[in-house]
Design a protein around this motif. Structure first.
Motif, mmCIF file in Angstrom:
data_model
loop_
_atom_site.group_PDB
_atom_site.id
_atom_site.type_symbol
_atom_site.label_atom_id
_atom_site.label_comp_id
_atom_site.label_asym_id
_atom_site.label_seq_id
_atom_site.Cartn_x
_atom_site.Cartn_y
_atom_site.Cartn_z
ATOM 1 N N ASN A 1 0.812 -1.224 0.000
ATOM 2 C CA ASN A 1 0.000 0.000 0.000
ATOM 3 C C ASN A 1 0.841 1.268 0.000
ATOM 4 O O ASN A 1 0.322 2.358 0.211
ATOM 5 C CB ASN A 1 -0.939 0.008 1.210
ATOM 6 C CG ASN A 1 -1.926 -1.133 1.163
ATOM 7 O OD1 ASN A 1 -2.486 -1.416 0.114
ATOM 8 N ND2 ASN A 1 -2.112 -1.806 2.281
ATOM 9 N N GLY A 2 2.144 1.154 -0.250
ATOM 10 C CA GLY A 2 3.008 2.327 -0.219
ATOM 11 C C GLY A 2 2.676 3.313 -1.327
ATOM 12 O O GLY A 2 2.274 2.941 -2.428
ATOM 13 N N ARG A 3 2.824 4.584 -1.015
ATOM 14 C CA ARG A 3 2.623 5.631 -2.016
ATOM 15 C C ARG A 3 3.318 6.903 -1.561
ATOM 16 O O ARG A 3 3.547 7.110 -0.365
ATOM 17 C CB ARG A 3 1.152 5.885 -2.281
ATOM 18 C CG ARG A 3 0.394 6.492 -1.144
ATOM 19 C CD ARG A 3 -1.068 6.657 -1.472
ATOM 20 N NE ARG A 3 -1.699 7.519 -0.485
ATOM 21 C CZ ARG A 3 -2.789 8.189 -0.667
ATOM 22 N NH1 ARG A 3 -3.424 8.107 -1.814
ATOM 23 N NH2 ARG A 3 -3.288 8.958 0.264
ATOM 24 N N ILE A 4 3.651 7.742 -2.531
ATOM 25 C CA ILE A 4 4.234 9.054 -2.262
ATOM 26 C C ILE A 4 3.452 10.086 -3.054
ATOM 27 O O ILE A 4 2.810 9.768 -4.060
ATOM 28 C CB ILE A 4 5.733 9.119 -2.623
ATOM 29 C CG1 ILE A 4 5.958 8.808 -4.112
ATOM 30 C CG2 ILE A 4 6.546 8.188 -1.737
ATOM 31 C CD1 ILE A 4 7.370 9.045 -4.581
ATOM 32 N N GLU A 5 3.520 11.325 -2.599
ATOM 33 C CA GLU A 5 2.818 12.392 -3.303
ATOM 34 C C GLU A 5 3.596 12.797 -4.547
ATOM 35 O O GLU A 5 4.809 12.986 -4.513
ATOM 36 C CB GLU A 5 2.628 13.602 -2.403
ATOM 37 C CG GLU A 5 1.742 14.664 -3.020
ATOM 38 C CD GLU A 5 1.352 15.774 -2.065
ATOM 39 O OE1 GLU A 5 0.818 16.780 -2.561
ATOM 40 O OE2 GLU A 5 1.559 15.643 -0.854
ATOM 41 N N GLY A 6 2.893 12.897 -5.685
ATOM 42 C CA GLY A 6 3.500 13.342 -6.931
ATOM 43 C C GLY A 6 3.467 14.852 -7.036
ATOM 44 O O GLY A 6 3.090 15.554 -6.096
ATOM 45 N N LEU A 7 3.860 15.358 -8.178
ATOM 46 C CA LEU A 7 3.845 16.800 -8.396
ATOM 47 C C LEU A 7 2.407 17.301 -8.492
ATOM 48 O O LEU A 7 1.557 16.669 -9.124
ATOM 49 C CB LEU A 7 4.587 17.155 -9.675
ATOM 50 C CG LEU A 7 6.087 16.898 -9.675
ATOM 51 C CD1 LEU A 7 6.653 17.146 -11.063
ATOM 52 C CD2 LEU A 7 6.774 17.761 -8.646
ATOM 53 N N PRO A 8 2.107 18.450 -7.906
ATOM 54 C CA PRO A 8 0.758 18.995 -8.009
ATOM 55 C C PRO A 8 0.517 19.614 -9.389
ATOM 56 O O PRO A 8 1.453 19.987 -10.088
ATOM 57 C CB PRO A 8 0.734 20.079 -6.927
ATOM 58 C CG PRO A 8 2.151 20.507 -6.804
ATOM 59 C CD PRO A 8 2.977 19.283 -7.081
ATOM 60 N N SER A 9 -0.750 19.696 -9.766
ATOM 61 C CA SER A 9 -1.127 20.459 -10.958
ATOM 62 C C SER A 9 -2.064 21.568 -10.499
ATOM 63 O O SER A 9 -2.728 21.468 -9.472
ATOM 64 C CB SER A 9 -1.784 19.571 -12.015
ATOM 65 O OG SER A 9 -2.931 18.928 -11.512
ATOM 66 N N TYR A 10 -2.097 22.653 -11.265
ATOM 67 C CA TYR A 10 -2.845 23.851 -10.885
ATOM 68 C C TYR A 10 -3.886 24.153 -11.948
ATOM 69 O O TYR A 10 -3.573 24.184 -13.141
ATOM 70 C CB TYR A 10 -1.884 25.036 -10.713
ATOM 71 C CG TYR A 10 -0.828 24.761 -9.672
ATOM 72 C CD1 TYR A 10 -1.075 25.031 -8.343
ATOM 73 C CD2 TYR A 10 0.392 24.211 -10.036
ATOM 74 C CE1 TYR A 10 -0.109 24.761 -7.375
ATOM 75 C CE2 TYR A 10 1.360 23.933 -9.077
ATOM 76 C CZ TYR A 10 1.100 24.208 -7.752
ATOM 77 O OH TYR A 10 2.043 23.938 -6.802
ATOM 78 N N LEU A 11 -5.126 24.371 -11.499
ATOM 79 C CA LEU A 11 -6.237 24.632 -12.404
ATOM 80 C C LEU A 11 -7.047 25.815 -11.905
ATOM 81 O O LEU A 11 -7.215 25.989 -10.700
ATOM 82 C CB LEU A 11 -7.170 23.415 -12.474
ATOM 83 C CG LEU A 11 -6.556 22.091 -12.885
ATOM 84 C CD1 LEU A 11 -7.499 20.961 -12.569
ATOM 85 C CD2 LEU A 11 -6.244 22.127 -14.360
ATOM 86 N N LEU A 12 -7.554 26.602 -12.838
ATOM 87 C CA LEU A 12 -8.534 27.613 -12.466
ATOM 88 C C LEU A 12 -9.811 26.886 -12.086
ATOM 89 O O LEU A 12 -10.106 25.815 -12.628
ATOM 90 C CB LEU A 12 -8.797 28.565 -13.625
ATOM 91 C CG LEU A 12 -7.614 29.432 -14.051
ATOM 92 C CD1 LEU A 12 -7.961 30.204 -15.317
ATOM 93 C CD2 LEU A 12 -7.208 30.371 -12.938
#
Length: 71
Positions: free
Chosen positions: A33-44
């Protein structure tokens, strides 16, 4: 950075920005169940994509208009 914040163009118009966070699976046999946070994306909020220039500056992809986060 919060999940939602306001940014402003040079004319003072306010834009509501949403940060979309994604996660990358790092699971293996010892921790499936391991996971890491990826890069965020930005939206209006209305759906337009943004490019992050730096911590306080964003660019609307469709128009090239620059937005700034105010402290």
């Amino acid at each position: 950075m919060p999940d939602n914040f306001d940014a402003y163009d040079d004319e003072g118009n306010r834009y509501s920005v949403h940060v979309r966070r994604s996660f990358i699976s790092t699971g293996d046999l010892s921790d499936p169940n391991g996971r890491i946070e990826g890069l965020p994306s930005y939206l209006l909020t209305g759906g337009g994509a943004l490019n992050r220039i730096d911590d306080e500056t964003f660019e609307i992809v469709a128009t090239g208009k620059r937005l700034t986060v105010r402290a």
